[in-house]
Write a protein that holds these residues in place. Structure first.
Motif, mmCIF file in Angstrom:
data_model
loop_
_atom_site.group_PDB
_atom_site.id
_atom_site.type_symbol
_atom_site.label_atom_id
_atom_site.label_comp_id
_atom_site.label_asym_id
_atom_site.label_seq_id
_atom_site.Cartn_x
_atom_site.Cartn_y
_atom_site.Cartn_z
ATOM 1 N N THR A 139 0.876 -1.189 0.000
ATOM 2 C CA THR A 139 0.000 0.000 0.000
ATOM 3 C C THR A 139 0.906 1.230 0.000
ATOM 4 O O THR A 139 1.617 1.469 0.978
ATOM 5 N N PHE A 152 2.263 4.916 0.501
ATOM 6 C CA PHE A 152 1.987 6.100 1.323
ATOM 7 C C PHE A 152 2.830 7.261 0.807
ATOM 8 O O PHE A 152 3.922 7.059 0.254
ATOM 9 N N ASP A 153 2.337 8.482 1.022
ATOM 10 C CA ASP A 153 3.162 9.645 0.696
ATOM 11 C C ASP A 153 4.014 10.023 1.909
ATOM 12 O O ASP A 153 3.969 9.348 2.956
ATOM 13 N N LEU A 206 2.490 10.267 5.267
ATOM 14 C CA LEU A 206 1.913 9.010 5.753
ATOM 15 C C LEU A 206 0.460 8.790 5.316
ATOM 16 O O LEU A 206 -0.226 7.924 5.853
ATOM 17 N N ASN A 207 -0.010 9.593 4.350
ATOM 18 C CA ASN A 207 -1.330 9.356 3.781
ATOM 19 C C ASN A 207 -1.248 8.299 2.690
ATOM 20 O O ASN A 207 -0.200 8.134 2.054
ATOM 21 N N VAL A 208 -2.343 7.582 2.451
ATOM 22 C CA VAL A 208 -2.365 6.655 1.322
ATOM 23 C C VAL A 208 -2.190 7.460 0.032
ATOM 24 O O VAL A 208 -2.876 8.452 -0.196
ATOM 25 N N ASP A 209 -1.260 7.028 -0.797
ATOM 26 C CA ASP A 209 -0.954 7.704 -2.058
ATOM 27 C C ASP A 209 -1.738 7.004 -3.173
ATOM 28 O O ASP A 209 -1.272 6.019 -3.755
ATOM 29 N N GLU A 257 -10.019 4.403 4.689
ATOM 30 C CA GLU A 257 -8.956 4.136 3.724
ATOM 31 C C GLU A 257 -9.164 2.780 3.063
ATOM 32 O O GLU A 257 -8.970 2.632 1.841
ATOM 33 N N ARG A 280 4.229 2.730 7.854
ATOM 34 C CA ARG A 280 3.588 3.264 9.064
ATOM 35 C C ARG A 280 4.052 2.491 10.296
ATOM 36 O O ARG A 280 4.283 1.285 10.226
#
Length: 292
Positions: free
Chosen positions: A11, A13-14, A17-20, A55, A268
């Motif tokens: 998965t 992440f940027d 720490l957000n889902v990219d 998410e 994460r």
């Protein structure tokens, strides 16, 4: 559900720490372009325990939409809370996923009898096919061969097992007692050759995040009884397989995929980035294999 190669997806992440989701879309297209037979979303490699509910829904919907029924999309929905599993199953069903990967309960664990009842309860509450996931190193719980067969026989939509026990003797015993209707998938990249040679249907792979095409060729070679080609590919990629588990999965594979420019090297907590030594060894090996 599928034969051959299923990628247990990361998965992305940027840096915040957000889902990219843009990287997620690019990564799915990369896997499709390289001919994988299935995608497994939000399993161990996808850092499922660190994913929020909202998410999860968006990730699953994004993957299903991009794949657009070209290959099966299988969603990891297992936890140690049966009601959470049922909620996760509903998300997968609503998105139009093709199947579920359900790990044995961890921490609260179970008896073998409890595992039969657990999977029976879940299977009666979904129409999607289920692959059991046996990974004792993560869960502290092993599904014995007799239990795997019992669950399959008592649950009409439990169609297979992802075997990541690492115990080839146990897996060999499973093949000796299982019906033809029960599918077995290798859950360890470094054991795909023996497991599929025993009669396994395919591999749910970590390494195919970075080397999808060679692992499609490897699994299809075994299915086509071209063991000479399979042995050659298996030996060629064995060092990479081992390096991708030098630290806890998916720490090394996240770095490896970042070398391809397909995601940031971000995980994460409680996971942290790979050590400099691991990164150095991975980069050298990927360059040797012309992957980076």
């Amino acid at each position: 559900m599928f034969k051959g190669l299923g990628t247990a997806m990361i998965t992305p992440f940027d840096k915040e720490l957000n889902v990219d989701y843009n990287s997620l879309k690019t990564f799915v297209k990369y896997q499709l372009d390289n001919g994988v037979d299935s995608l497994i979303v939000l399993g161990t490699t996808g850092e499922a325990p660190a994913i929020e509910e909202e998410e999860r829904e968006k990730i699953v919907n994004t993957v299903v939409e991009i794949v657009n029924k070209k290959i099966p999309v299988i969603v990891g929905t297992g936890t140690n809370n049966v009601n959470h599993v049922l909620k996760n199953n509903k998300v997968a069903e609503s998105a139009g996923a093709d199947g579920l990967l359900i790990v044995t309960p961890y921490y609260n664990k179970s008896t073998q009898k409890g595992l039969v009842e657990y999977f029976k309860y879940i299977s009666e509450r979904t129409t999607l096919p289920i692959i059991m996931y046996n990974v004792p190193s993560r869960t502290g719980m092993n599904i014995l061969p007799e239990t795997v067969v019992s669950i399959h026989e008592n649950c009409k939509n439990v169609i297979g097992v992802k075997e990541a026990s690492g115990n080839i003797s146990q897996i060999g015993e499973l093949f000796s007692i299982k019906p033809d209707s029960l599918k077995v998938f290798s859950g360890n990249d470094d054991q795909v050759l023996p497991i599929m040679s025993l009669g396994g249907d395919g591999l749910i792979s970590v390494t195919s995040n970075v080397a999808p095409r060679p692992f499609v060729e490897l699994t299809h070679s075994i299915l086509n009884n071209d063991l000479e080609k399979a042995r050659k590919l298996n030996n060629q990629f064995m060092k990479l397989n081992k390096l991708l588990f030098k630290e806890v999965n998916p720490i090394p594979v996240k770095y490896a995929v970042s070398l391809l420019g397909l995601c940031e090297n971000v995980v994460r907590l409680p996971l942290v980035k790979a050590s400099q030594e691991t990164e150095k060894l991975l980069k050298e090996e990927m360059e040797r294999l012309d992957l980076a």
